[in-house]
Structure formats: C-alpha cells, structure tokens
Design a protein around this motif. Structure first.
Motif, PDB file in Angstrom:
ATOM      1  N   VAL A 172       4.124 -54.694 -12.943  1.00  0.00           N
ATOM      2  CA  VAL A 172       4.745 -55.283 -11.261  1.00  0.00           C
ATOM      3  C   VAL A 172       4.079 -56.886 -11.283  1.00  0.00           C
ATOM      4  O   VAL A 172       3.121 -57.510 -11.525  1.00  0.00           O
ATOM      5  N   THR A 173       5.393 -58.060 -10.926  1.00  0.00           N
ATOM      6  CA  THR A 173       5.641 -59.098 -11.328  1.00  0.00           C
ATOM      7  C   THR A 173       4.272 -60.148 -10.164  1.00  0.00           C
ATOM      8  O   THR A 173       4.878 -59.357  -9.404  1.00  0.00           O
ATOM      9  N   PHE A 174       4.111 -61.619 -10.672  1.00  0.00           N
ATOM     10  CA  PHE A 174       3.577 -62.063  -9.653  1.00  0.00           C
ATOM     11  C   PHE A 174       4.496 -62.459  -8.329  1.00  0.00           C
ATOM     12  O   PHE A 174       3.966 -61.926  -7.007  1.00  0.00           O
ATOM     13  N   ALA A 175       5.632 -62.513  -8.728  1.00  0.00           N
ATOM     14  CA  ALA A 175       6.343 -63.037  -7.601  1.00  0.00           C
ATOM     15  C   ALA A 175       6.508 -62.190  -6.809  1.00  0.00           C
ATOM     16  O   ALA A 175       6.854 -61.693  -5.773  1.00  0.00           O
ATOM     17  N   GLN A 176       6.469 -60.738  -7.215  1.00  0.00           N
ATOM     18  CA  GLN A 176       7.019 -59.378  -6.424  1.00  0.00           C
ATOM     19  C   GLN A 176       5.800 -59.335  -5.776  1.00  0.00           C
ATOM     20  O   GLN A 176       6.049 -58.983  -4.362  1.00  0.00           O
ATOM     21  N   ALA A 177       4.737 -59.645  -5.562  1.00  0.00           N
ATOM     22  CA  ALA A 177       3.212 -59.003  -5.673  1.00  0.00           C
ATOM     23  C   ALA A 177       3.319 -60.005  -4.005  1.00  0.00           C
ATOM     24  O   ALA A 177       3.086 -59.686  -3.332  1.00  0.00           O
ATOM     25  N   ILE A 178       3.659 -61.318  -4.317  1.00  0.00           N
ATOM     26  CA  ILE A 178       3.367 -62.631  -3.240  1.00  0.00           C
ATOM     27  C   ILE A 178       4.117 -62.209  -2.140  1.00  0.00           C
ATOM     28  O   ILE A 178       3.683 -62.126  -1.171  1.00  0.00           O
ATOM     29  N   ARG A 179       5.066 -61.645  -2.407  1.00  0.00           N
ATOM     30  CA  ARG A 179       6.513 -61.555  -1.825  1.00  0.00           C
ATOM     31  C   ARG A 179       5.567 -60.299  -1.021  1.00  0.00           C
ATOM     32  O   ARG A 179       5.806 -60.174   0.392  1.00  0.00           O
ATOM     33  N   ASP A 180       5.470 -58.914  -1.606  1.00  0.00           N
ATOM     34  CA  ASP A 180       5.238 -58.011  -0.434  1.00  0.00           C
ATOM     35  C   ASP A 180       4.031 -57.956   0.453  1.00  0.00           C
ATOM     36  O   ASP A 180       4.202 -57.586   1.009  1.00  0.00           O
ATOM     37  N   ALA A 181       3.010 -59.298  -0.471  1.00  0.00           N
ATOM     38  CA  ALA A 181       1.989 -59.145   0.699  1.00  0.00           C
ATOM     39  C   ALA A 181       2.472 -60.063   1.747  1.00  0.00           C
ATOM     40  O   ALA A 181       1.473 -60.605   2.840  1.00  0.00           O
ATOM     41  N   GLY A 182       3.567 -60.808   1.707  1.00  0.00           N
ATOM     42  CA  GLY A 182       4.220 -61.089   2.536  1.00  0.00           C
ATOM     43  C   GLY A 182       3.748 -63.396   2.664  1.00  0.00           C
ATOM     44  O   GLY A 182       4.308 -63.526   3.773  1.00  0.00           O
ATOM     45  N   PHE A 183       3.886 -63.402   1.095  1.00  0.00           N
ATOM     46  CA  PHE A 183       3.365 -65.130   1.366  1.00  0.00           C
ATOM     47  C   PHE A 183       3.909 -65.869   0.238  1.00  0.00           C
ATOM     48  O   PHE A 183       5.925 -64.630   0.225  1.00  0.00           O
ATOM     49  N   GLY A 184       3.941 -67.109  -0.193  1.00  0.00           N
ATOM     50  CA  GLY A 184       5.583 -67.098  -1.336  1.00  0.00           C
ATOM     51  C   GLY A 184       6.370 -67.457  -0.353  1.00  0.00           C
ATOM     52  O   GLY A 184       6.249 -68.487   1.192  1.00  0.00           O
ATOM     53  N   PRO A 185       6.813 -68.881  -1.018  1.00  0.00           N
ATOM     54  CA  PRO A 185       7.107 -69.858  -0.321  1.00  0.00           C
ATOM     55  C   PRO A 185       8.631 -69.293   0.546  1.00  0.00           C
ATOM     56  O   PRO A 185       9.129 -70.440   1.199  1.00  0.00           O
TER      57      PRO A 185
END
Length: 437
Positions: A185-198
């Motif tokens: 799992v990529t960092f980008a995918q994990a942060i999106r799945d958790a509801g965060f990110g840009p």
C-alpha cells in the motif's frame, strides 16, 4: 517576551499554583483508555500510521479534547490539535512580534507490539494539563495547544517523524507519497483512505509555533538507576547507520587450513570487537552498536564467503560521531588487509545532533526546584519529534523514569507517581508561558 519566543520569569510566573495530587488527575486511566485502541494479542499496543486502530484513536481523542473544553482540529497530515485560545490570539506583542502558540504533545503511533506510554503519555498529559489550567485560571494570555502527532516511529512506512516534518515544512507529501508498506500500500493511498491528504477538507499541515514542549518516558535506565524524578534533556543525539560487507572465499571447513582461509565471518567478528573497543575508548556519551549480522552461505561446515553487519553510532556532538566512524573504518580496513578480505560499506542514515533550547532548559530546572523534584541534565539517546521542532522554534524535552529501561515492548511501564511528577512540571511550564506577564 524575548526574541526566542518564550516568556522569561516575572512576578506572576513564580506565583504558587494549586497543583493536583496523583489521585486528582486521570493520567493512568486515560492512558489505559487510549491503549484499548490498537490493543493486540501480545498484551501491547499496535497503532500504525493511518491504519484502523490509529484512525479510531485519533477520532476518539478529538472527542475527548472537546469534552475537556479544548477546540479539536485536524490538519491534512492527520495531526490533531487541541487548542486553548489565548485572550490576545492574533495580536502582536509589545515587540511587534505575533504571539505564536506554545504547544505540547507527542506522537500517537506505536511500534508493532509496543507499550502504552511511548508517545501517548505526552499527548494525554498535554490534554489534561490544558484542561486543568483552563479550569483553574480561565483563558490564557497566549494560546496554548496540545498536538497528537500523526507519526514518529516509522513502523509502517520506511520514513519517520512525518507528523513533525509536515508541520515544520521539512518534508512535503510529494516526497513520501510513493513509499510502500509491507503489503504494497502506498503512502498516498493510505493517507487518502484515512480521510486526510491535500484533497481533504482539512487545512495544510505547515504551521508556526512559538515553542514546543515534549513530555516523554525516558525509554532507558538512567533516571531509575540514579534515583532522579525528572530528566531535563540537554541534547538529542545524532546518528550514523551503516551496513558493513566483508567478502572472503567459501571453502571446506575440514580441509582448509586455518592459515589459508579467507573467512569473512571471522574477519567481521574481529571488526565487531574493534567497534566495542573504540567506543569504550571514546567514552560516554558515545555509543556504538552492532545489532545484526548475516553470513553466506550460512552453513555449519563451510567457511563463510560473505558477512554483513549493521553499525549504529550515536553522540551529542557531530565531530565525535565522525571521528569514531573514521577510527572504526581504519580498523576495518586494517583487519581486511591482514586477512585478505574485501570490504565495502554503505551509509543508510545520518542525523545531526540537536541541542535543546537553553532558556527552556533553565526554566525546567527552575520548575523542578520549585516542585522539589530531583532532576538530571542528560542527553536523549533515542530520536524524538523535538529534534525536528528545535530548528524551527524553541524546544524542550522532559523525561520521566522507565521501569528497567524497557520500551517498545508490552512490558513498558512508568509508575503513576512518576507520571504525575512530569505532569506537574508540564503544568507549571505551560502556566509560565501561557499566563505569565
């Protein structure tokens, strides 16, 4: 306020505070509660960045902050803030400098099968300290915050201090979004799945602090062995980490005379002995560790053709780290030449030592004397978020004892009385910086 951004002593700063006793603060109860999020079968706690246990813990903590009278807020990285707004927030001081918030806290994530105190203690103590100050003194003159940093350990992705690095602007998401965990799992995918990110509704992580205070368990045996209640951190050590590869020649264990061998494992063993001797000669606080070694082909009746070992060097002064490494490399090269072995090395990590803010160190020492607590000025041999914040704002660390020095382990434990000592020091500091004149 001085130019470093923290208040110096004045009449009200040294006023007696009606500080609580251990039975009056739910420190242990709240730590026990938080440890239920990520409780594992081994009796410890596993909360990895952006996994379900981490998400549940941060969400529950946001609700707890609200309950305690703080204003909770997430940023795009998943850092969680609880704010006690100051009367003059957004205003300039008499010197014309905006009064930036004074922040305390630590990290929410854990190692795999970790303990309930590492990181969590600093977060819980910060929440309860702000609740206590608001209850007894109302709104501060200067905004105070507690932060539950999203990540420090590097347990899920091969990157540490994401929470503090994102806040200080040291690292952007673009630099780490390609990293993968052990499941791919990529960092980008994990942060999106958790509801965060840009793409989330939260504000960007980058933010300026007036000062940062981190309360933490020691994760070592110094305070317990010396009989001190508080550790006042002077510096956070720098580190260098290497992989050392020794190359020889595989051959038959029974038919190859000892004097004719090119035994990579024997050469590595002599090098490891040199590591210990050089470190002992250098003296404290330098430490050097070989924690891993592998041999190839790894068969009991074959002379090893190749050996690889790790090397970790730490000290509070960069020149001492560099000198120690050069001494060790010289010894390795001599041993390799004497035994007709090949030698290669690769540096994996180089972190500069970071001294803590001198004025805040003095304030902690003064506070310990007011509380009649025995303290010890000491370096931190482990890395912490404070080393990321210090270049960006005045920063200090406070340690409390760890039983038997055990940490990153379900057996990690600090007595409630020791937890309370650290809490009282934190309350006094936050009162000084937030309510002082």
């Amino acid at each position: 306020m001085n130019e470093s951004g923290v208040y110096r002593s004045s009449g009200t700063n040294n006023a007696p505070l009606p500080l609580p006793n251990v039975e009056q603060v739910e420190l242990q109860a709240m730590l026990d509660w938080l440890s239920t999020y990520g409780a594992d079968a081994q009796g410890g706690v596993t909360r990895l960045l952006y996994d379900s246990a981490w998400c549940e813990a941060q969400g529950a903590l946001a609700a707890k902050m609200q309950e305690k009278g703080l204003s909770p807020e997430f940023d795009q990285s998943g850092n969680l803030y609880g704010t006690l707004k100051g009367e003059g927030e957004g205003e300039e001081s008499a010197t014309g400098v905006e009064e930036l918030p004074v922040v305390t806290g630590s990290h929410m994530d854990t190692v795999v099968y970790g303990g309930k105190y590492d990181g969590a203690y600093g977060v819980v103590a910060g929440v309860l300290a702000l609740e206590y100050l608001q209850k007894h003194f109302g709104a501060p003159k200067r905004t105070l915050q507690v932060v539950s940093l999203c990540e420090e350990e590097g347990s899920r992705f091969p990157f540490a201090y994401w929470g503090s690095r994102s806040i200080t602007g040291m690292t952007a998401l673009e630099a780490v979004e390609h990293l993968k965990d052990q499941d791919g799992v990529t960092f980008a995918q994990a942060i999106r799945d958790a509801g965060f990110g840009p793409d989330s509704a939260y504000r960007p992580a980058a933010k300026n602090y007036g000062a940062f205070i981190e309360l933490h368990i020691e994760q070592g045996q110094v305070l317990e062995r010396l009989g001190h209640s508080i550790g006042v951190v002077s510096d956070i050590v720098g580190q260098k980490r290497f992989s050392i590869t020794v190359s020889g020649e595989a051959n038959h264990a029974g038919t190859t005379p000892m004097s004719w061998r090119k035994d990579a494992l024997a050469g590595a063993a002599e090098m490891i002995t040199a590591v210990r001797n050089i470190a002992l000669e250098a003296g404290e606080p330098l430490v050097a560790t070989v924690g891993r070694i592998t041999a190839d082909p790894g068969v009991g009746n074959v002379v090893a053709a190749r050996a690889v070992f790790s090397l970790d060097i730490r000290h509070i002064r960069q020149e001492s780290i560099d000198r120690c490494w050069q001494d060790m490399l010289q010894a390795f090269s001599r041993i390799a030449a004497e035994q007709q072995l090949g030698l290669d090395w690769e540096e994996h990590l180089s972190v500069t030592p970071i001294p803590m803010n001198a004025e805040m160190i003095s304030d902690i020492q003064d506070t310990c004397e007011q509380e009649q607590l025995s303290y010890w000025l000491m370096p931190s041999g482990a890395g912490h978020d404070s080393q990321i914040f210090q270049p960006a704002c005045p920063t200090a660390m406070i340690f409390v004892p760890s039983q038997d020095g055990i940490s990153h382990n379900p057996l990690e434990y600090t007595a409630e009385a020791d937890l309370m000592h650290g809490f009282r020091v934190l309350v006094r500091l936050l009162y000084k910086y937030g309510y002082g004149s």
